[in-house]
Scaffold this motif. Structure first.
Motif, PDB file in Angstrom:
ATOM      1  N   TYR A  53       0.855  -1.180   0.000  1.00  0.00           N
ATOM      2  CA  TYR A  53       0.000   0.000   0.000  1.00  0.00           C
ATOM      3  C   TYR A  53       0.894   1.234   0.000  1.00  0.00           C
ATOM      4  O   TYR A  53       1.956   1.244   0.648  1.00  0.00           O
ATOM      5  CB  TYR A  53      -0.885   0.021   1.248  1.00  0.00           C
ATOM      6  CG  TYR A  53      -1.936  -1.047   1.215  1.00  0.00           C
ATOM      7  CD1 TYR A  53      -3.118  -0.847   0.518  1.00  0.00           C
ATOM      8  CD2 TYR A  53      -1.763  -2.253   1.871  1.00  0.00           C
ATOM      9  CE1 TYR A  53      -4.104  -1.818   0.471  1.00  0.00           C
ATOM     10  CE2 TYR A  53      -2.726  -3.232   1.840  1.00  0.00           C
ATOM     11  CZ  TYR A  53      -3.902  -3.003   1.139  1.00  0.00           C
ATOM     12  OH  TYR A  53      -4.855  -3.979   1.096  1.00  0.00           O
ATOM     13  N   PRO A  54       0.484   2.308  -0.681  1.00  0.00           N
ATOM     14  CA  PRO A  54       1.316   3.514  -0.668  1.00  0.00           C
ATOM     15  C   PRO A  54       1.351   4.112   0.739  1.00  0.00           C
ATOM     16  O   PRO A  54       0.343   4.106   1.439  1.00  0.00           O
ATOM     17  CB  PRO A  54       0.630   4.451  -1.660  1.00  0.00           C
ATOM     18  CG  PRO A  54      -0.700   3.859  -1.949  1.00  0.00           C
ATOM     19  CD  PRO A  54      -0.678   2.435  -1.511  1.00  0.00           C
ATOM     20  N   LYS A  55       2.501   4.604   1.115  1.00  0.00           N
ATOM     21  CA  LYS A  55       2.655   5.239   2.430  1.00  0.00           C
ATOM     22  C   LYS A  55       2.388   6.716   2.300  1.00  0.00           C
ATOM     23  O   LYS A  55       2.841   7.361   1.360  1.00  0.00           O
ATOM     24  CB  LYS A  55       4.059   5.005   2.976  1.00  0.00           C
ATOM     25  CG  LYS A  55       4.339   3.561   3.293  1.00  0.00           C
ATOM     26  CD  LYS A  55       5.718   3.411   3.861  1.00  0.00           C
ATOM     27  CE  LYS A  55       6.015   1.950   4.131  1.00  0.00           C
ATOM     28  NZ  LYS A  55       7.354   1.733   4.660  1.00  0.00           N
ATOM     29  N   ARG A  56       1.656   7.252   3.260  1.00  0.00           N
ATOM     30  CA  ARG A  56       1.400   8.695   3.281  1.00  0.00           C
ATOM     31  C   ARG A  56       2.612   9.408   3.850  1.00  0.00           C
ATOM     32  O   ARG A  56       3.295   8.903   4.741  1.00  0.00           O
ATOM     33  CB  ARG A  56       0.180   9.016   4.154  1.00  0.00           C
ATOM     34  CG  ARG A  56      -1.098   8.505   3.579  1.00  0.00           C
ATOM     35  CD  ARG A  56      -2.227   8.964   4.453  1.00  0.00           C
ATOM     36  NE  ARG A  56      -3.487   8.460   3.930  1.00  0.00           N
ATOM     37  CZ  ARG A  56      -4.648   8.740   4.449  1.00  0.00           C
ATOM     38  NH1 ARG A  56      -4.736   9.509   5.519  1.00  0.00           N
ATOM     39  NH2 ARG A  56      -5.747   8.253   3.927  1.00  0.00           N
ATOM     40  N   ARG A  57       2.817  10.611   3.327  1.00  0.00           N
ATOM     41  CA  ARG A  57       3.888  11.430   3.904  1.00  0.00           C
ATOM     42  C   ARG A  57       3.383  11.988   5.215  1.00  0.00           C
ATOM     43  O   ARG A  57       2.214  12.339   5.353  1.00  0.00           O
ATOM     44  CB  ARG A  57       4.227  12.576   2.971  1.00  0.00           C
ATOM     45  CG  ARG A  57       4.786  12.093   1.657  1.00  0.00           C
ATOM     46  CD  ARG A  57       5.165  13.256   0.810  1.00  0.00           C
ATOM     47  NE  ARG A  57       6.606  13.379   0.907  1.00  0.00           N
ATOM     48  CZ  ARG A  57       7.285  14.423   0.493  1.00  0.00           C
ATOM     49  NH1 ARG A  57       6.661  15.447  -0.018  1.00  0.00           N
ATOM     50  NH2 ARG A  57       8.590  14.458   0.606  1.00  0.00           N
ATOM     51  N   ALA A  58       4.269  12.084   6.172  1.00  0.00           N
ATOM     52  CA  ALA A  58       3.904  12.655   7.476  1.00  0.00           C
ATOM     53  C   ALA A  58       3.590  14.135   7.292  1.00  0.00           C
ATOM     54  O   ALA A  58       4.288  14.847   6.569  1.00  0.00           O
ATOM     55  CB  ALA A  58       5.044  12.466   8.460  1.00  0.00           C
ATOM     56  N   SER A  59       2.520  14.609   7.912  1.00  0.00           N
ATOM     57  CA  SER A  59       2.154  16.012   7.773  1.00  0.00           C
ATOM     58  C   SER A  59       3.169  16.891   8.507  1.00  0.00           C
ATOM     59  O   SER A  59       3.745  16.502   9.512  1.00  0.00           O
ATOM     60  CB  SER A  59       0.753  16.252   8.328  1.00  0.00           C
ATOM     61  OG  SER A  59       0.698  15.918   9.687  1.00  0.00           O
TER      62      SER A  59
END
Length: 89
Positions: free
Chosen positions: A80-86
């Motif tokens: 699954y694609p990883k989200r960038r940390a905000s």
């Protein structure tokens, strides 16, 4: 000996229970409800090890149609694609 009796009964069951073939959904629903079915619901899954999700989806559906499985279980080999940390640049 129990295995032989089971296999013989399973092979004869479709002829004893129903003359018409159920749809995949009807077969699974009836089996889950404990009702008679024309045959036991069947499924099989496999890691195909393909390069793209599109190829994987196509081969999975082709397999389902060719072998007439009652349940399609997707065995994803793709992360699954990883989200960038905000808050990070």
């Amino acid at each position: 000996m129990l295995r032989r009796k089971f296999l013989c009964a399973a092979a004869a069951a479709p002829f004893a229970i129903a003359k018409t073939e159920l749809t995949h959904l009807e077969r699974v629903d009836r089996a889950l409800a404990g009702r008679d079915v024309d045959r036991a619901p069947f499924s099989f899954w496999h890691h195909f090890g393909l390069d793209t999700p599109e190829a994987h989806a196509k081969v999975t559906l082709d397999f389902h149609r060719a072998y007439r499985t009652d349940i399609v279980k997707v065995m994803s080999d793709f992360p699954y694609p990883k989200r960038r940390a905000s808050g990070t640049s």
